[in-house]
Design a protein around this motif. Structure first.
Motif, PDB file in Angstrom:
ATOM      1  N   THR A  10       0.818  -1.225   0.000  1.00 46.56           N
ATOM      2  CA  THR A  10       0.000   0.000   0.000  1.00 46.56           C
ATOM      3  C   THR A  10       0.845   1.265   0.000  1.00 46.56           C
ATOM      4  OG1 THR A  10      -1.718  -1.203   1.212  1.00 46.56           O
ATOM      5  CG2 THR A  10      -1.885   1.192   1.151  1.00 46.56           C
ATOM      6  N   GLU A  11       1.847   1.331   0.862  1.00 49.25           N
ATOM      7  CA  GLU A  11       2.645   2.559   0.979  1.00 49.25           C
ATOM      8  C   GLU A  11       3.420   2.839  -0.303  1.00 49.25           C
ATOM      9  OE1 GLU A  11       5.038   3.071   4.420  1.00 49.25           O
ATOM     10  OE2 GLU A  11       3.463   2.466   5.818  1.00 49.25           O
ATOM     11  N   THR A  65       2.764   1.730  -3.304  1.00 48.60           N
ATOM     12  CA  THR A  65       1.796   2.019  -4.365  1.00 48.60           C
ATOM     13  C   THR A  65       1.276   3.446  -4.241  1.00 48.60           C
ATOM     14  OG1 THR A  65       1.128  -0.297  -4.562  1.00 48.60           O
ATOM     15  CG2 THR A  65      -0.445   1.367  -5.324  1.00 48.60           C
ATOM     16  N   ARG A  66       0.948   3.861  -3.016  1.00 49.97           N
ATOM     17  CA  ARG A  66       0.419   5.206  -2.808  1.00 49.97           C
ATOM     18  C   ARG A  66       1.438   6.267  -3.226  1.00 49.97           C
ATOM     19  NH1 ARG A  66      -3.778   6.586   0.127  1.00 49.97           N
ATOM     20  NH2 ARG A  66      -3.733   4.604   1.279  1.00 49.97           N
ATOM     21  N   GLU A  67       2.670   6.071  -2.829  1.00 47.17           N
ATOM     22  CA  GLU A  67       3.714   7.037  -3.171  1.00 47.17           C
ATOM     23  C   GLU A  67       3.904   7.136  -4.683  1.00 47.17           C
ATOM     24  OE1 GLU A  67       8.525   7.742  -2.373  1.00 47.17           O
ATOM     25  OE2 GLU A  67       7.431   6.204  -1.244  1.00 47.17           O
ATOM     26  N   GLU A 101       0.734   8.801  -6.374  1.00 47.37           N
ATOM     27  CA  GLU A 101       0.669  10.248  -6.166  1.00 47.37           C
ATOM     28  C   GLU A 101       1.629  10.980  -7.102  1.00 47.37           C
ATOM     29  OE1 GLU A 101       1.477  10.661  -2.041  1.00 47.37           O
ATOM     30  OE2 GLU A 101      -0.604  10.312  -1.401  1.00 47.37           O
ATOM     31  N   ILE A 109      -8.040   0.923  -5.765  1.00 48.77           N
ATOM     32  CA  ILE A 109      -6.746   1.302  -5.196  1.00 48.77           C
ATOM     33  C   ILE A 109      -6.339   2.691  -5.673  1.00 48.77           C
ATOM     34  CG2 ILE A 109      -4.268   0.776  -5.243  1.00 48.77           C
ATOM     35  CD1 ILE A 109      -5.065  -2.203  -5.324  1.00 48.77           C
ATOM     36  N   ASP A 120      -8.360   5.353  -3.900  1.00 50.68           N
ATOM     37  CA  ASP A 120      -7.876   5.556  -2.536  1.00 50.68           C
ATOM     38  C   ASP A 120      -6.580   6.363  -2.525  1.00 50.68           C
ATOM     39  OD1 ASP A 120      -7.373   5.308   0.224  1.00 50.68           O
ATOM     40  OD2 ASP A 120      -6.353   3.392  -0.060  1.00 50.68           O
ATOM     41  N   CYS A 121      -5.651   5.991  -3.400  1.00 46.66           N
ATOM     42  CA  CYS A 121      -4.323   6.631  -3.392  1.00 46.66           C
ATOM     43  C   CYS A 121      -4.376   8.114  -3.734  1.00 46.66           C
ATOM     44  CB  CYS A 121      -3.395   5.914  -4.377  1.00 46.66           C
ATOM     45  SG  CYS A 121      -2.860   4.271  -3.842  1.00 46.66           S
ATOM     46  N   LYS A 148      -7.089  10.000  -3.445  1.00 43.70           N
ATOM     47  CA  LYS A 148      -8.186  10.646  -2.696  1.00 43.70           C
ATOM     48  C   LYS A 148      -9.270  11.166  -3.632  1.00 43.70           C
ATOM     49  CE  LYS A 148      -5.128  12.001   1.113  1.00 43.70           C
ATOM     50  NZ  LYS A 148      -3.949  11.283   0.609  1.00 43.70           N
TER      51      LYS A 148
END
Length: 440
Positions: free
Chosen positions: A147-148, A150-152, A155, A192, A195-196, A198
């Motif tokens: 998750t971390e 992927t989120r980075e 973004e 996903i 979520d990432c 927002k």
């Protein structure tokens, strides 16, 4: 406000469907991130690109010629490109894929090319940037999304490309290899991504106008569900109402991002909104007693009877350990004073039925064990049922008055659903009785 719009295979089946997608995107400037599946069926007898890619891999594995099958895939995408007047160099992409097919490659890489190629075409057609999922969706070695990381990555990608197309269904393992989600996993990719970054809303575009209150193959012209909670969706999905991949709910539910199921072929239809239990939108919708009805056939009920069982410690545990021993998943455990029943899919239990019954008799020492087959489970789901006194009684009375015998009853403590077991032959009749008494 950013909207993530995910389009399923039926929305990308041919050039005409691509045109519909473009119109949808251009009608709302907030639809800035698009997630795509591989091209789906154009007509009933047609093939999904993903299915063909799985077959190609099977042919390679068993040293069977795959060239003619792969040419179908090539022609489908080349036809879409040429009809839309695009310049995407698919020939080069196909040469790379075929080169890797001759040398041997992992299955997930080959199957993911359906989404990859659809994404490249859609990005050019929309004038959006192409964001390869292998650069933004990351798995750990256990196959779970990192998750971390992927989120980075997501973004940064969206910051570089405010308008982008991302292929669904796949990501990358730590060693750089492509890994697929389970079938239908493009829904998960969309969740996903939502979520990432927002997103304000996650739009899931398919070939149906939202979720219906019952199976249209069972109930004639069932009403559309205007709004449904994540919990209600989970209950209906578990019982067979499959519109959205169940794993796609978790990322957006945690972030409290609504999902809107919409129809590419009828974009003006509002579809179905899926929201958190506390969402304000729930106050402004029609207040049906129930939200939806779903069910499945072919279950078996194993009932264990024993005098004074209510005072015995560990009776149910002993039984469950036996089912665990044979790796049989349990659906429900209705209980009485001196009896309890275990419900499981007949397909999962039939191979070990005699051994299970023998073990139950030895370990639990019951006075009797009964097995009933050909049972259907029907779930009546609704967040409003808890506030309706006598709802269960009215439901059972309606079914009983229709001449359908209820063989099993199960209700959760949150009162969001009531499950009844009926004979397989009464499955369709029972669903229609429930629908006609509590919806129409």
């Amino acid at each position: 406000m950013i909207k993530v719009a995910k389009f399923g295979g039926s929305s990308l089946a041919d050039a005409e469907q691509f045109k519909k997608v473009k119109n949808i995107i251009e009608n709302d400037e907030n639809r800035r991130i698009v997630v795509v599946s591989a091209a789906g069926k154009r007509f009933k007898e047609d093939n999904k690109i993903t299915d063909l890619l799985y077959l190609c891999y099977a042919h390679i594995k068993y040293s069977v010629s795959y060239e003619s099958m792969f040419s179908i895939i090539e022609n489908r995408y080349l036809e879409i490109r040429d009809e839309l007047g695009l310049k995407c160099n698919l020939e080069s992409e196909f040469r790379i894929i075929k080169s890797r097919m001759k040398k041997g490659m992992n299955r997930d890489y080959l199957v993911s090319r359906g989404e990859y190629l659809a994404g490249m075409l859609m990005a050019e057609y929309l004038g959006y940037d192409f964001i390869d999922a292998e650069n933004v969706i990351f798995f750990d070695y256990n196959g779970k999304v990192d998750t971390e990381k992927t989120r980075e990555a997501m973004e940064k990608a969206v910051e570089r490309s405010p308008k982008g197309v991302i292929p669904g269904f796949y990501g990358t393992l730590p060693n750089g290899e492509i890994k697929l989600f389970s079938r239908g996993g493009s829904d998960i990719t969309g969740a996903i991504v939502s979520d990432c970054i927002k997103a304000a809303i996650y739009e899931n575009w398919t070939d149906v106008s939202g979720i219906l209150m019952a199976d249209p193959n069972v109930v004639k012209d069932p009403k559309r569900i205007e709004i449904i909670t994540y919990s209600e969706l989970r209950e209906l999905s578990y019982m067979g109402a499959n519109v959205l991949h169940t794993d796609a709910v978790a990322p957006v539910k945690k972030a409290n991002i609504p999902i809107n199921i919409k129809n590419t072929n009828a974009p003006e239809n509002p579809g179905t909104i899926i929201v958190d239990e506390n969402n304000e939108l729930l106050k402004n919708t029609k207040n049906y007693f129930i939200t939806g009805i779903a069910g499945k056939k072919d279950f078996s009920v194993i009932s264990i009877y024993k005098d004074h069982m209510s005072g015995e410690v560990g009776a149910i545990r002993k039984a469950l350990e036996i089912f665990e021993k044979y790796k049989v998943s349990i659906e429900h455990i209705p209980t009485g004073i001196d009896t309890f029943s275990i419900v499981a899919a007949t397909e999962n239990i039939k191979k070990y039925l005699y051994e299970i019954v023998a073990d139950l008799k030895r370990e639990c020492e019951p006075s009797e064990v009964k097995v009933i087959d050909n049972i259907s489970l029907i779930a009546t789901v609704g967040r409003n049922m808890a506030d309706r006194p006598g709802m269960s009684g009215k439901l059972f009375a309606a079914i009983g008055n229709s001449g359908v015998n209820i063989r099993m009853i199960s209700q959760g403590s949150d009162e969001i659903n009531i499950i009844v077991g009926v004979e397989n032959e009464d499955f369709e009749k029972a669903i229609n009785v429930i629908y006609n008494n509590f919806v129409i």
